[in-house]
Design an enzyme around this catalytic site. Sequence first.
Site, PDB file in Angstrom:
ATOM      1  N   ARG A 189       0.830  -1.205   0.183  1.00  0.00           N
ATOM      2  CA  ARG A 189      -0.307  -0.150  -0.156  1.00  0.00           C
ATOM      3  C   ARG A 189       0.636   1.401  -0.016  1.00  0.00           C
ATOM      4  NH1 ARG A 189      -2.532   1.157   4.257  1.00  0.00           N
ATOM      5  NH2 ARG A 189      -2.718  -0.983   4.961  1.00  0.00           N
ATOM      6  N   TYR A 224     -17.700  13.441 -16.700  1.00  0.00           N
ATOM      7  CA  TYR A 224     -17.804  12.086 -16.879  1.00  0.00           C
ATOM      8  C   TYR A 224     -19.268  11.965 -15.930  1.00  0.00           C
ATOM      9  CZ  TYR A 224     -17.724   7.050 -15.451  1.00  0.00           C
ATOM     10  OH  TYR A 224     -18.104   5.905 -15.086  1.00  0.00           O
ATOM     11  N   ASP A 230      -9.200  16.790 -16.403  1.00  0.00           N
ATOM     12  CA  ASP A 230      -9.421  15.458 -16.756  1.00  0.00           C
ATOM     13  C   ASP A 230      -9.060  15.163 -18.240  1.00  0.00           C
ATOM     14  OD1 ASP A 230     -10.359  13.048 -17.570  1.00  0.00           O
ATOM     15  OD2 ASP A 230     -11.845  12.673 -16.116  1.00  0.00           O
ATOM     16  N   LYS A 288      -9.049   3.823 -19.772  1.00  0.00           N
ATOM     17  CA  LYS A 288      -9.531   3.806 -21.071  1.00  0.00           C
ATOM     18  C   LYS A 288      -8.268   3.833 -22.326  1.00  0.00           C
ATOM     19  CE  LYS A 288     -13.226   4.642 -18.978  1.00  0.00           C
ATOM     20  NZ  LYS A 288     -13.728   6.352 -18.615  1.00  0.00           N
TER      21      LYS A 288
HETATM   22  C1  LIG Z   1     -14.279   6.555 -17.307  1.00  0.00           C
HETATM   23  C2  LIG Z   1     -14.066   8.028 -16.982  1.00  0.00           C
HETATM   24  C3  LIG Z   1     -13.655   8.271 -15.559  1.00  0.00           C
HETATM   25  C4  LIG Z   1     -13.907   7.334 -14.565  1.00  0.00           C
HETATM   26  O1  LIG Z   1     -12.747   6.399 -14.462  1.00  0.00           O
HETATM   27  P1  LIG Z   1     -12.778   4.734 -13.980  1.00  0.00           P
HETATM   28  O2  LIG Z   1     -11.632   4.227 -14.286  1.00  0.00           O
HETATM   29  O3  LIG Z   1     -14.110   4.216 -14.589  1.00  0.00           O
HETATM   30  O4  LIG Z   1     -13.012   5.019 -12.654  1.00  0.00           O
HETATM   31  C5  LIG Z   1     -13.404   9.638 -15.211  1.00  0.00           C
HETATM   32  N1  LIG Z   1     -13.269  10.525 -16.074  1.00  0.00           N
HETATM   33  C6  LIG Z   1     -13.335  10.378 -17.266  1.00  0.00           C
HETATM   34  C7  LIG Z   1     -13.456  11.348 -18.477  1.00  0.00           C
HETATM   35  C8  LIG Z   1     -13.918   8.829 -17.814  1.00  0.00           C
HETATM   36  O5  LIG Z   1     -14.192   8.709 -19.141  1.00  0.00           O
END
Ligand SMILES: *Cc1c(COP(=O)(O)O)cnc(C)c1O
Length: 408
Positions: free
Chosen positions: A77, A131, A196, A221
């Site tokens: 951790r 998101y 983001d 992603k």
């Molecule tokens: C999918 C997504 C998230 C969240 O990410 P996870 O890995 O699913 O927790 C945050 N921001 C954007 C723009 C996303 O597409």
Amino acid sequence: MNSASTHAYDPARTTPRALATEAVHAGRDDLARQGLHAPPIDLSTTYPSYDSRGEAARIDAFAGDGAQPEGPPIYGRLGNPTVARFETALARLEGTESAVAFASGMAALSAVLLVRASMGLRHVVAVRPLYGCSDHLLTAGLLGTEVTWVDPAGVADALRPDTGLVMVESPANPTLAEIDLRALAHACGSVPLLADNTFATPVLQRPVEQGARLVLHSATKYLGGHGDVMAGVVACDEEFAGRLRQVRFATGGVLHPLAGYLLLRGLSTLPVRVRAASATAAELVRRLAADPRVARVHYPSIGGAMIAFEVHGDPHEVIAAVRLITPAVSLGSVDTLIQHPASISHRIVEESDRRGAGVSDRLLRMSVGLEDTDDLWADLDHALGETATGLPREWSKDEGPAFSTGRA
Ligand SMILES: *Cc1c(COP(=O)(O)O)cnc(C)c1O
């Protein structure tokens, strides 16, 4: 386990390397000297040491500033050498001192909010759309934060003495709206701006160069890129990274080492994947924009592999009719995915907020993968149907669909 050489930002590096080179080599600089080619996967949760005095000193140091402990690892951790390789590589790609990886994008965002809230800075200023789950986390105040939603132009006026964060997505999920990050960073003053960057990836945009202090990724992603890893990461300066590591240590949202390995491998093809998928996306945008069955196409001015479009017909019928394209939420994989944000990714956002953010019920979001452009178009053409509007296929172009890039 030379963790210092695998995770440390190297300000002494003299020759700047291009993104494509960093993507392949960053986080692996020590491997050849160790006689290795593929990075080792270190699955240990704990690390034996006969020197408990030394370990105590290193734990004290971590409690101070959150710097990754020098020397051998202590406990999973606190940090893992395989995950550290991914963090090093992502920091190089985003042009930041450090990066801190988490079990998911939402765990990463939660850690940022907790860092600020624990300093008494509970107020967040944010721009829609975000998101869906990020919107929900802020709106519901699940972590004790309070959010003020504004347009980009309203950020400066919304700042309060207890504002700990300004949060935006650009291009935004799912409308692909873009924000002038440089102007926004200026409006934030001393409040950290979190961008983001999941949709753009560092291949198309490096928000820190435009003044953002924190860059968030759902690494699930594009960074992973194959639909088989769930992860999140924050790229930032070392001071903020230290706080994030302390929160990660205390709350436990760590990334599994196998995921760290897969992400490092994903990064090595990131520039190639993003450029190839973007070229296909741009061509599909051209065809969609000329199609009378499509009311509006959204595509960012910076390009990318994400497309959003509004149909005249029933969007659920399009989802039901695709055969090659995968009808699934998420994005950034090698295969093309399509989903209906109002039903899935942004379902958790209240209807009026969703519509207010430009997420219409006719909007479809598509993540373009690496398939052949004509094969994808054939599937879309079939899925869009012939009769949805009753319009002839050769509809006049000047009455045709609107095409927009960016927020305008
Ligand atoms: C999918 C997504 C998230 C969240 O990410 P996870 O890995 O699913 O927790 C945050 N921001 C954007 C723009 C996303 O597409």
